[in-house]
Design an enzyme around this catalytic site. Structure first.
Site, PDB file in Angstrom:
ATOM      1  N   GLU A 175       0.826  -1.083  -0.103  1.00 24.50           N
ATOM      2  CA  GLU A 175       0.049  -0.005  -0.029  1.00 24.50           C
ATOM      3  C   GLU A 175       0.729   1.283   0.113  1.00 24.50           C
ATOM      4  O   GLU A 175       2.029   1.257   0.234  1.00 24.50           O
ATOM      5  CB  GLU A 175      -0.891  -0.074   1.141  1.00 24.50           C
ATOM      6  CG  GLU A 175      -0.364  -0.687   2.430  1.00 24.50           C
ATOM      7  CD  GLU A 175       0.895   0.054   3.019  1.00 24.50           C
ATOM      8  OE1 GLU A 175       0.904   1.432   2.997  1.00 24.50           O
ATOM      9  OE2 GLU A 175       1.876  -0.487   3.180  1.00 24.50           O
ATOM     10  N   GLU A 318       4.564  -0.739   1.231  1.00 21.95           N
ATOM     11  CA  GLU A 318       4.445  -1.015  -0.062  1.00 21.95           C
ATOM     12  C   GLU A 318       4.474  -2.524  -0.527  1.00 21.95           C
ATOM     13  O   GLU A 318       4.652  -2.795  -1.409  1.00 21.95           O
ATOM     14  CB  GLU A 318       5.686  -0.281  -0.650  1.00 21.95           C
ATOM     15  CG  GLU A 318       5.994   1.184  -0.445  1.00 21.95           C
ATOM     16  CD  GLU A 318       7.327   1.835  -1.221  1.00 21.95           C
ATOM     17  OE1 GLU A 318       8.028   0.954  -1.820  1.00 21.95           O
ATOM     18  OE2 GLU A 318       7.609   2.858  -0.768  1.00 21.95           O
TER      19      GLU A 318
END
Length: 350
Positions: A175, A318
């Site tokens: 994310e 991420e």
């Protein structure tokens, strides 16, 4: 809308015990003392049960990075301004972020999904599935509507199905979104009943004053909205994030296809917990990649009963920590697929 369905978002099959038994039998016949490869042996058997294949494969992995903004960022809960989200989406698309580097290293398929970035994303290659331009400020209003929360789940489901159709045999969820550790802390507290002081960390590296403000924001948002842990979709709508919902949907989509999910850090683990609360069958398809420095991550891992593969003091997000952990998962599959047995190698067993 029924937010308490027992098998929402597609049927998830139970683990394949026959494949697990066959895998365990083979692991015990490999040219090594019994149990000498420790957790790798257990991981290989678990992967066989997940995939239904006694000789499982996890290559290529697929990485989905969901990007969205959070209205609560207006409360000064992050060390970075909100415009960093769209700037980092461009960085992902250009191949310059940590997750790009690690994805190249492990030969992963990678897609970035705009599920709720506040700014317009005009970057080639980004999947545009924006539900709204960022959530509402949960301190002042609900983060999103129930319909928007449902749509976020659906975006994740569809994205998982798309990358699996491309050939991904394992899914990593990641994310990007300024303010998302605040939303994740609030959602985790809502789902588990833990106290915000135990969960709220420094996120992007806020100073002491901002950290105290962040904890106060989470407490006040929970007091305002009083999310019900037995209604996980409503909890997502009240204090969650669009990318958190999308990651939960991706977990559900992968589990429905018998695809293992390698979970990243704090935010993705909260999303995985949300997925399990929406459909408990998803728990069987989760592997914890690493342990984040965020204090809430340990609570989320314990809620799921998971032990991470590595602990390198990471806290980037991420999907980066899961990508770094992936070679361990691949090693487990190579062990069971490629090692000789005592019989085939002509080696005397004990």
């Amino acid at each position: 809308m029924n937010t308490n369905r027992t098998q929402p978002y597609g049927k998830i099959e139970p683990l394949n015990e026959a494949a697990a038994i066959e895998a365990r039998r083979r692991v015990d016949q490999l040219t090594k003392p019994l149990g000498s490869l420790g957790r790798l042996e257990e991981l290989a058997v678990r992967l066989a049960a997940m995939t239904g294949n006694a000789l499982p494969s996890v290559t290529p992995p697929g990485v989905l990075v969901f990007a969205a903004d959070h209205g609560v960022a207006a409360e000064g809960v992050s060390a970075y301004p909100q415009e960093v989200t769209v700037q980092m989406v461009a960085n992902f698309a250009a191949g310059g972020a940590a997750i790009n580097v690690f994805s190249r290293q492990i030969g992963a398929l990678l897609h970035v999904v705009d599920v709720g970035v506040a700014a317009d994303v005009e970057v080639p290659g980004v999947w545009r599935k924006k539900i709204r331009p960022g959530t509402g400020n949960m301190l002042r209003e609900e983060a999103m509507t129930l319909d928007e929360a449902e749509r976020a789940i659906r975006v994740g489901l569809e994205s998982a199905e798309a990358i699996i159709d491309e050939g991904a045999k394992l899914l990593i969820i990641g994310e990007m979104g300024i303010g998302n550790t605040t939303a994740s802390s609030a959602l985790l507290a809502a789902l588990t009943g833990a106290q915000p002081d135990e969960l709220v960390g420094r996120g992007t590296g806020v100073d002491d004053a901002a950290w105290e403000r962040k904890k106060a924001v989470v407490k006040q948002a929970l007091d305002r909205h009083r999310p019900d842990p037995d209604r996980p979709l409503e909890a997502l709508a009240k204090v969650g994030g669009l990318e958190i919902g999308a990651m939960a949907g991706a977990v559900l989509g992968a589990a429905a296809r018998r695809i293992p999910v390698l979970v990243d850090g704090f935010i993705s683990t909260v999303a995985a917990l949300l997925a399990v609360r929406l459909n408990p069958g998803a728990a069987d398809y989760l592997i914890a990649g690493h342990r984040s420095q965020e204090p809430g991550h340990l609570h989320a891992l314990r809620a799921l009963g998971m032990e991470p593969l590595i602990d390198l003091g990471l806290r980037l997000g991420e999907g980066s920590g899961a990508a770094v952990a992936f070679p361990i998962v691949e090693a487990a599959t190579r062990m069971i697929r490629e090692m000789a047995t005592f019989e085939s190698a002509g080696v005397s067993n004990r």
